[in-house]
Design an enzyme around this catalytic site. Structure first.
Site, PDB file in Angstrom:
ATOM      1  N   GLU A 176      29.757  50.632  41.996  1.00 43.03           N
ATOM      2  CA  GLU A 176      28.909  51.687  42.580  1.00 43.03           C
ATOM      3  C   GLU A 176      27.850  51.025  43.454  1.00 43.03           C
ATOM      4  OE1 GLU A 176      27.349  54.062  39.394  1.00 43.03           O
ATOM      5  OE2 GLU A 176      29.374  54.628  38.723  1.00 43.03           O
TER       6      GLU A 176
ATOM      7  N   GLU B 134      43.964  40.218  35.863  1.00 47.88           N
ATOM      8  CA  GLU B 134      43.350  40.506  37.164  1.00 47.88           C
ATOM      9  C   GLU B 134      42.800  39.230  37.794  1.00 47.88           C
ATOM     10  OE1 GLU B 134      42.165  44.889  35.574  1.00 47.88           O
ATOM     11  OE2 GLU B 134      40.559  43.672  36.383  1.00 47.88           O
TER      12      GLU B 134
ATOM     13  N   GLY C 274      40.475  22.595  65.897  1.00 51.53           N
ATOM     14  CA  GLY C 274      39.501  22.619  66.989  1.00 51.53           C
ATOM     15  C   GLY C 274      39.183  24.061  67.381  1.00 51.53           C
TER      16      GLY C 274
END
Ligand SMILES: Cc1cc2nc3c(=O)[nH]c(=O)nc-3n(C[C@H](O)[C@H](O)[C@H](O)COP(=O)(O)OP(=O)(O)OC[C@H]3O[C@@H](n4cnc5c(N)ncnc54)[C@H](O)[C@@H]3O)c2cc1C
Length: 387
Positions: A135, A252, A349
């Site tokens: 949340e 998980e 690079g």
């Protein structure tokens, strides 16, 4: 083909696993060519058709038993799918969350009726899933969530908001972590299933702009007086949510380590090919001792990681992977992923900074691995508890 000198463990070398791997490779070659993946990145979402194609190819519900409409495989099949998603650069396709996170919750904690009702539809792609814990005010500290599920008549009413939810724009089956008793901490938390096509008051918020993984529809979700039937309380007993979450954490976290390992191996393969081809000062980049030493170090560390991840997969297949060891794999492999991808990018690079080069995307995409699924700091806290 891996660039590492590590044989596959026997349990991953069985013929049916090999055949399944070939099938996955062919599926992604056909269904996720680079131009289609690029479109998902631009659209910020993987289209539903891809989920249907994956279901038809038998890639959803891999480790769910056939009696519940799944493919009847086991965690090895999930590993292969996660590896191929990483190795073939199909970033953003949230099938592993669907298969290896959400479906196991239903399988392990659902009542018989819940399993029969939901698992076949999850395996067929009719339902696409998400899990909504985080949340705006509570991420690492999940006990601080404020979403509530209050008993009302013959059901519950959910109120609250969630953020950073993977598959958030697509999912029509969401496991919502909510407080059924806000006066209690962990014991007041339950997992509630919301079938979004069946309810009113559910709204999807923004599909969030992110540093990486642009094809993944990570979103805000809002629940305003969303009524669900009592049968949508996962497992039918209130207050079990935290224990259910804890039970699934080892898998998980191992999932994230498996995904990290695939990125490491892909980064090394791409970089070794590149430095053999690219020239400066009249020789190939690989002929500079610095390049050789950097890649020798990366390959060594990647080999150590691969051996450890294989060990963890083996332990998990035996049902013996504990939370602390899974946390070690999650934190250490994802830290290494960040380090190796960064060092590989340097060897490209300026091209390493360009979008056309996958290493640039991998650099951005891999950053989240140290944050989601429990931050690496939280992993260390869990490990420290076992000292
Ligand atoms: C792309 C993406 C996908 C996601 N998918 C999902 C999903 O599908 N479902 C879902 O529910 N969530 C999801 N998340 C949320 C993710 O799991 C959280 O972001 C994560 O758990 C961290 O929570 P937070 O962002 O609130 O950070 P915070 O908890 O605010 O942490 C901020 C910092 O403080 C540190 N910290 C916090 N507590 C401690 C402590 N006790 N000791 C030391 N350091 C500490 C953290 O490690 C971190 O560095 C996703 C996030 C992203 C970005």
């Amino acid at each position: 083909m891996s660039v590492l000198n590590v044989d596959r463990p026997e349990f991953m070398a069985e013929e049916d696993i090999r055949l399944f791997e070939d099938a996955c490779i062919r599926f992604f070659e056909q269904s996720a060519p680079p131009e289609r993946v690029e479109k998902w990145r631009k659209d910020k979402v993987v289209e539903r058709a891809m989920w249907e194609e994956a279901a038809q190819a038998g890639l959803l519900g891999l480790s769910t038993p056939e009696e519940y409409g799944g493919m009847g495989g086991d965690y090895r099949h999930e590993v292969i799918l996660m590896e191929q998603i990483g190795l073939q650069g199909v970033d953003g396709f949230g099938a592993s969350l669907h298969n290896a996170i959400v479906m196991p919750y239903i399988f392990h904690y659902g009542t018989e009726d819940q399993k029969r009702k939901w698992l076949p539809r999850l395996a067929s792609g009719e339902l696409i899933s998400a899990i909504a814990m985080t949340e705006p005010g509570a991420g690492s500290d999940l006990q601080g969530i404020r979403t509530t599920a209050k008993k009302s008549g013959n059901g519950y009413v959910i109120n609250g908001s969630k953020t950073f939810i993977t598959n958030g724009q697509t999912a029509n089956f969401i496991i919502v972590v909510a407080k059924t008793d806000p006066t209690q901490g962990a014991r007041g938390t339950s997992l509630m299933v919301v079938e979004t096509d069946e309810v009113e008051g559910f709204e999807r918020g923004r599909n969030l702009n992110k540093l990486g993984q642009p094809a993944q529809d990570t979103s805000e979700l809002f629940f305003n007086d969303v009524k669900i039937p009592a049968e949508n309380l996962l497992g039918s007993e209130e207050g079990k949510g935290f224990f259910q979450l804890m039970g699934q954490l080892p898998q998980e976290r191992l999932n994230i380590a498996v995904q990290g390992m695939a990125t490491i191996e892909r980064a090394l393969k791409l970089t070794i090919d590149y430095v053999k081809d690219r020239k400066a000062f009249g020789k190939a980049i690989i002929d500079f001792q610095n390049t050789q030493f950097v890649l020798a170090e990366c390959k060594t560390e990647a080999t150590v990681a691969r051996v450890f991840v294989n060990h963890c997969i083996g332990e998990h297949l035996k049902g013996k992977l504990d939370a602390a060891t899974a946390s070690m794999a999650k934190y250490w492999v994802t830290d290494l992923e960040g380090k190796i991808v960064d060092r590989c990018l340097q060897l490209f690079g300026g091209y390493g900074f360009m979008d056309e080069y996958p290493i640039s995307r991998m650099y951005r995409d891999s950053r989240i691995q140290r944050i989601y699924g429990g931050t690496n700091e939280i992993m260390k806290m869990l490990i420290a508890r076992t000292l």
